[in-house]
Design a protein around this motif. Structure first.
Motif, PDB file in Angstrom:
ATOM      1  N   LEU A  11       0.766  -1.336   0.033  1.00  0.00           N
ATOM      2  CA  LEU A  11      -0.209   0.062   0.025  1.00  0.00           C
ATOM      3  C   LEU A  11       0.867   1.111   0.165  1.00  0.00           C
ATOM      4  N   LEU A  12       0.580   2.130  -1.072  1.00  0.00           N
ATOM      5  CA  LEU A  12       1.268   3.508  -0.762  1.00  0.00           C
ATOM      6  C   LEU A  12       0.552   4.402  -0.155  1.00  0.00           C
ATOM      7  N   ASP A  13       1.549   5.458   0.620  1.00  0.00           N
ATOM      8  CA  ASP A  13       0.534   6.372   1.109  1.00  0.00           C
ATOM      9  C   ASP A  13      -0.137   6.109   2.383  1.00  0.00           C
ATOM     10  N   ALA A  14       0.248   4.863   3.150  1.00  0.00           N
ATOM     11  CA  ALA A  14      -0.576   4.468   3.956  1.00  0.00           C
ATOM     12  C   ALA A  14      -0.006   3.962   5.290  1.00  0.00           C
ATOM     13  N   GLU A  15       0.738   5.184   5.802  1.00  0.00           N
ATOM     14  CA  GLU A  15       1.564   5.166   7.245  1.00  0.00           C
ATOM     15  C   GLU A  15       0.512   4.505   8.265  1.00  0.00           C
ATOM     16  N   GLU A  16      -0.753   5.196   8.223  1.00  0.00           N
ATOM     17  CA  GLU A  16      -1.802   4.728   9.414  1.00  0.00           C
ATOM     18  C   GLU A  16      -1.883   3.153   9.518  1.00  0.00           C
ATOM     19  N   PHE A  17      -1.503   2.247   8.487  1.00  0.00           N
ATOM     20  CA  PHE A  17      -1.714   0.999   8.629  1.00  0.00           C
ATOM     21  C   PHE A  17      -0.504   0.254   9.748  1.00  0.00           C
ATOM     22  N   LEU A  18       0.607   1.262   9.594  1.00  0.00           N
ATOM     23  CA  LEU A  18       1.645   0.769  10.748  1.00  0.00           C
ATOM     24  C   LEU A  18       1.114   0.439  12.154  1.00  0.00           C
ATOM     25  N   ASP A  19       0.002   1.128  12.340  1.00  0.00           N
ATOM     26  CA  ASP A  19      -0.542   1.044  13.763  1.00  0.00           C
ATOM     27  C   ASP A  19      -1.405  -0.450  13.821  1.00  0.00           C
ATOM     28  N   ARG A  20      -1.323  -1.169  12.939  1.00  0.00           N
ATOM     29  CA  ARG A  20      -2.209  -2.476  12.914  1.00  0.00           C
ATOM     30  C   ARG A  20      -1.189  -3.593  13.060  1.00  0.00           C
ATOM     31  N   PRO A  21      -1.414  -4.729  13.604  1.00  0.00           N
ATOM     32  CA  PRO A  21      -0.464  -5.573  13.753  1.00  0.00           C
ATOM     33  C   PRO A  21       0.018  -6.331  12.589  1.00  0.00           C
ATOM     34  N   GLY A  22       1.106  -6.512  12.546  1.00  0.00           N
ATOM     35  CA  GLY A  22       1.578  -7.403  11.119  1.00  0.00           C
ATOM     36  C   GLY A  22       2.027  -6.341  10.113  1.00  0.00           C
ATOM     37  N   TYR A  23       1.947  -5.164  10.185  1.00  0.00           N
ATOM     38  CA  TYR A  23       2.005  -4.286   9.126  1.00  0.00           C
ATOM     39  C   TYR A  23       3.648  -3.878   9.120  1.00  0.00           C
ATOM     40  N   ARG A  24       4.312  -3.559   8.150  1.00  0.00           N
ATOM     41  CA  ARG A  24       5.635  -3.103   8.233  1.00  0.00           C
ATOM     42  C   ARG A  24       5.842  -2.194   6.826  1.00  0.00           C
ATOM     43  N   ARG A  25       6.951  -1.576   6.859  1.00  0.00           N
ATOM     44  CA  ARG A  25       7.408  -0.792   5.476  1.00  0.00           C
ATOM     45  C   ARG A  25       8.100  -1.832   4.737  1.00  0.00           C
ATOM     46  N   GLU A  26       7.807  -1.505   3.389  1.00  0.00           N
ATOM     47  CA  GLU A  26       8.481  -2.118   2.289  1.00  0.00           C
ATOM     48  C   GLU A  26       8.203  -1.576   0.949  1.00  0.00           C
ATOM     49  N   ASP A  27       9.374  -1.575   0.214  1.00  0.00           N
ATOM     50  CA  ASP A  27       9.276  -0.964  -1.325  1.00  0.00           C
ATOM     51  C   ASP A  27       8.589   0.182  -1.467  1.00  0.00           C
ATOM     52  N   GLY A  28       8.908   1.194  -0.353  1.00  0.00           N
ATOM     53  CA  GLY A  28       8.322   2.408  -0.497  1.00  0.00           C
ATOM     54  C   GLY A  28       6.891   2.428  -0.060  1.00  0.00           C
ATOM     55  N   GLY A  29       6.468   1.326   0.600  1.00  0.00           N
ATOM     56  CA  GLY A  29       5.056   1.348   1.121  1.00  0.00           C
ATOM     57  C   GLY A  29       4.918   0.578   2.051  1.00  0.00           C
ATOM     58  N   VAL A  30       3.707  -0.157   2.486  1.00  0.00           N
ATOM     59  CA  VAL A  30       3.675  -0.599   3.443  1.00  0.00           C
ATOM     60  C   VAL A  30       2.792  -1.867   3.283  1.00  0.00           C
ATOM     61  N   ARG A  31       2.871  -3.198   3.795  1.00  0.00           N
ATOM     62  CA  ARG A  31       2.394  -4.287   3.428  1.00  0.00           C
ATOM     63  C   ARG A  31       2.221  -4.954   4.719  1.00  0.00           C
ATOM     64  N   PHE A  32       1.268  -5.786   4.730  1.00  0.00           N
ATOM     65  CA  PHE A  32       1.041  -6.977   5.849  1.00  0.00           C
ATOM     66  C   PHE A  32       1.967  -8.175   5.821  1.00  0.00           C
ATOM     67  N   ASP A  33       2.902  -8.465   6.694  1.00  0.00           N
ATOM     68  CA  ASP A  33       3.675  -9.430   6.607  1.00  0.00           C
ATOM     69  C   ASP A  33       3.432 -10.563   7.708  1.00  0.00           C
ATOM     70  N   PRO A  34       3.041 -11.536   7.148  1.00  0.00           N
ATOM     71  CA  PRO A  34       2.857 -12.665   8.169  1.00  0.00           C
ATOM     72  C   PRO A  34       3.770 -12.958   9.268  1.00  0.00           C
ATOM     73  N   ALA A  35       4.989 -12.881   8.794  1.00  0.00           N
ATOM     74  CA  ALA A  35       6.225 -13.200   9.686  1.00  0.00           C
ATOM     75  C   ALA A  35       6.113 -12.010  10.796  1.00  0.00           C
TER      76      ALA A  35
END
Length: 263
Positions: free
Chosen positions: A46-70
């Protein structure tokens, strides 16, 4: 989801219980605000999605944010492991369509305190008891069976337990198909919200049949009964049950894939 969550909030504001729809917001513990929340699931950046970092499992990646199972909490991975095994076992079985919704009848058998005490019984207490006594009880779902009255439980063909859930769950069961919604939200935020919404909408429709086939008179709420105490009603119920089993099958497969991605 607002088409469901909005009326629920209005009923709560008016303190107006609903014997059909409340189940989807009380027995199922996912809050309306979380049902309305969107998550893409694993593998989506997700691009321009910093607010998702407040949710469990999300981290920064490739200039955006994604849910990472690890990066997800251990509880999500543990839940995914259990749910994967349960759903795979369920999907491998043929649907059984012979219960005719008698679990709701067994919950009021020989009791003076039915679960929906403000809603009348269509056949009265005596008539309801006679229907239960005239038909076999074949419930395979523990979370329905555990609400049977004391006199009804020994009448069931099996004795479902939590430990036997994976052994007994089968895809014709209305409650097993409603529970796809439960498994979806227990995987949140790892479950894609479109899949969760599809599971919720299935649960809404299954719940309607569940209660239309129950012993309660829901005419005041606009629901015509499925009279499972008659041969025609049982045939109607089984046909609807088979349609729901077909509708649930692809959702179950999608949830199995999500579980595999989370473990």
């Amino acid at each position: 989801m607002a088409v469901f969550t909005g009326p629920h909030r209005e009923r709560r504001r008016r303190r107006e219980p609903h014997p059909v729809m409340d189940f989807l917001f009380t027995y199922y513990s996912h809050k309306p605000v979380r049902l309305e929340q969107w998550d893409p699931g694993p593998g989506v950046v997700l691009l321009d999605a910093e607010e998702f970092l407040d949710r469990p499992g999300y981290r920064r990646e490739d200039g955006g944010v994604r849910f990472d199972p690890a990066a997800a909490p251990d509880r999500i991975r543990a839940t995914a492991g259990f749910v994967h095994g349960l759903l795979v076992a369920t999907a491998e079985r043929a649907p059984r369509l012979g219960c005719f919704g008698m679990h709701e009848w067994a919950m009021v058998y020989r009791t003076d305190a039915p679960r929906h005490g403000a809603v009348p019984l269509r056949l009265g207490a005596g008539g309801t008891d006679r229907v239960v006594e005239s038909m076999p009880l074949q419930c395979t779902h523990y979370d329905a069976y555990r609400f049977f009255t004391g006199p009804a439980a020994p009448r069931n063909a099996t004795e479902p337990t939590r430990e036997r859930q994976t052994e007994l769950e089968q895809p014709g069961c209305l409650h097993a198909n409603m529970d796809l919604y439960k498994w979806a939200y227990k995987l949140a935020p790892g479950c894609p919200s479109d899949l969760m919404a599809d599971c919720f909408e299935l649960a809404v429709d299954v719940r309607e049949l569940d209660m239309r086939a129950s012993p309660y008179n829901l005419a005041a709420h606009g629901y015509a009964p499925v009279r499972v105490e008659t041969p025609a009603g049982r045939a109607e119920y089984a046909r609807a049950q088979a349609r729901f089993a077909d509708r649930a099958a692809p959702l179950r497969r999608r949830l199995i894939e999500v579980c595999a991605a989370l473990t």
